[in-house]
Design a protein around this motif. Structure first.
Motif: not given
Lengths: 314, 250
Positions: B49-53, B55, B148, B182
């Protein structure tokens, strides 16, 4: 020298009862002495309380501003600095101990025994694996410190009738600044802590809503009980996470556990196996919780709880 | 962040009913379903998810174990990991040795974040992330339920006994995931097919020069004690009587 160092858990004003349970476990080691280290800021009262724990010889108070919050990265190097004098370095298997102790062990270059449930000899212990579905006997290496966490549900707290000395301790450990406390969000209120309550009232999905949990709170307050919940009730948003009892929540051992509307998923049963007496009330006669309940009642919790309240507490 | 290293462990699937072998030499693992440790799967999901965002740019999955662990790495690749490394070992590796090996991987890969599950559901040790952070001399944020990304640091919400604790940790750091971080995605068939084409790098565990001989001796496996059969009562009066008989006066 075969002595024990216990890392105390506290909230800044009082000891967490897990510390007294860890001392009970340490007594089974037949060691020469048991010391308790208290890390905190402005902790005279906590250190004095630790000094009253039966069986403790000495309390080391490590009082400094950096210890105001229980950050593993800050506390672990200080524990490691005190450790060379000891054969055993123990902490409670609470989220505090689970966070700090492996960091201590790694700094000392040794492994850790997690969740001691029984001391078999000076170097041999029993601990649960696979969520308590198997129990292993583990023997520690002959040399080096034995770092371990103690499964608090397996030990009774020692009494607070001792009078150990309190010494101020300092270490030359370098403390990092890369980890900073922001806040603790807690809404546990005045009810007894789940892990130490003698009686726990617990609700599952069958309770049906956040509002209806008030019924359980009222019953609990009437009898001075803590309140827990199943994972289903937590996931449904009826109660906050910290009330969850079970494999992925809290493992508890009250004298009496009253389960309402809890079906009894394996992961929940894992958390209550050590309870003295388990009472289950559920509409479904086939609910798995009845298989481990000492007293079972097939019935509607909304009818049962008000009746119980009438019977309890006069 | 650039790279996130996610550490996976192959374990008996959480739905399998665990049985101790009759000779008490271990638990039955032959012929049972094996999976990615559920907490590690959550760690991987968070990294993805971090990569997809935007970040993070790369997600690397690493495991230590037998050649069979390729299955779990394939699942990790199918979920979306960019690369997979198997550190092949023919014996079980204790958490401290695992942390020492993972530190070698960190020195090689220079990730900004190492994400692990809070514990493996087989040995329930709950140690590796903390040990890795200690050896790396970096922050640890265990039992994470929210993450975050800020400039050069992470704000992590941790599930602790007293409630939710929020801490800031500078990067690089080690984070261990709790259950509520998650819900991992389901792997779709086309992704499984695509993952089959990706290569898995294999490194022999001995090549790191770390002693992975177990330090602890496990001398016996036993089934847990069983609770005695209870009684059923018909009504609240019966329940109160049964409680009184057990010595409870509430």
């Amino acid at each position: 020298m075969k002595s024990v160092l216990i890392v105390a858990e506290h909230d800044g004003s009082a000891l967490n009862p897990s510390t007294a349970k860890t001392v009970r476990c340490a007594q089974a080691l037949a060691a020469d002495s048991i010391d308790v280290a208290v890390f905190g800021s402005g902790i005279d009262a906590v250190a004095a309380q630790a000094a009253r724990l039966n069986g403790v010889n000495r309390v080391l108070s490590v009082d400094r501003a950096e210890n105001a919050h229980p950050l593993a990265a800050v506390i672990a190097p200080q524990v490691a600095a005190l450790a060379p004098d000891y054969r055993y370095v123990f902490g409670p298997s609470t989220t505090f101990g689970k966070d700090v102790m492996p960091r201590v062990a790694a700094l000392l270059g040794v492994g850790q025994i997690s969740d001691i449930m029984e001391v078999l000899s000076a170097d041999t212990f029993q601990r649960p694996i696979y969520a308590g579905n198997a129990i292993v006997t583990v023997r520690a290496p002959a040399d080096g410190p034995i770092v371990a966490t103690v499964r608090v549900a397996s030990f009774r707290a020692v009494a607070e009738d001792g009078s150990a000395s309190v010494e101020t301790a300092t270490t030359d450990a370098t403390l990092p600044t890369h980890t900073r406390f922001v806040e603790l969000q807690s809404d546990t209120g005045d009810r007894p802590d789940l892990q130490v309550a003698n009686v726990v009232v617990s609700g599952g999905r069958g309770v049906g809503s956040k509002e209806k949990f008030d019924l359980l709170y009222a019953l609990a307050d009437r009898i001075g009980a803590g309140v827990g919940a199943s994972r289903a009730a937590v996931d449904a948003g009826y109660v906050p996470n910290d009330m969850q009892v079970g494999q992925t929540g809290k493992i508890i051992s009250p004298n009496l556990y009253l389960a309402f509307g809890i079906s009894g998923a394996i992961q929940h049963l894992t958390g209550i196996k050590d309870a003295g007496t388990i009472v289950a009330v559920n509409k479904d006669p086939d609910a798995p919780i009845f298989e481990i309940a000492d007293i079972g009642l097939v019935g509607d919790l909304f009818a049962v709880i008000p009746e119980l309240e009438k019977q309890f507490g006069g | 962040m650039e790279k996130i290293m996610v550490c996976l462990k192959r374990v008996v699937d959480y739905n399998v009913r665990i049985r101790v072998k009759p000779d008490q030499s271990g638990v039955v693992t032959e012929g049972v379903k094996m999976s990615i440790n559920p907490f590690d799967e959550i760690a991987l999901e968070e990294a993805l998810r971090l990569r997809e965002q935007g970040k993070a740019t790369e997600v690397l999955v690493v495991t230590i174990g037998s050649a069979d662990c390729q299955q779990q790495l394939r699942t990790g690749l199918a979920m979306g990991a960019d690369r997979a490394v198997l550190i092949e070992s023919d014996h079980d590796v204790e958490p401290l040795a695992a942390a020492r090996i993972l530190l070698k991987m960190i020195e090689k890969e220079n990730p900004d974040l190492a994400l692990l599950g809070k514990q493996a559901i087989d040995d329930d040790c709950n140690q590796t992330a903390q040990m890795l952070a200690a050896l790396w001399d970096r922050p640890q944020a265990t039992f994470a339920s929210k993450l975050e990304v800020n400039d050069g640091s992470l704000r992590v919400t941790r599930e602790v006994d007293a409630g939710l604790e929020v801490i800031d940790v500078d990067l690089p750091a080690v984070v261990s995931s709790d259950l509520r971080l998650n819900e991992p995605r389901y792997v779709k068939l086309p992704d499984i097919m695509k993952a089959k084409k990706k290569s898995i790098e294999t490194i022999a565990i001995d090549s790191f020069g770390v002693d992975t001989t177990p330090a602890f001796a496990v001398t016996e496996y036993a089934a847990p004690p069983v609770r005695g059969k209870g009684i059923m009562v018909d009504d609240v009066a019966g329940l109160v009587d049964a409680l009184k008989e057990k010595g409870f006066s509430l």
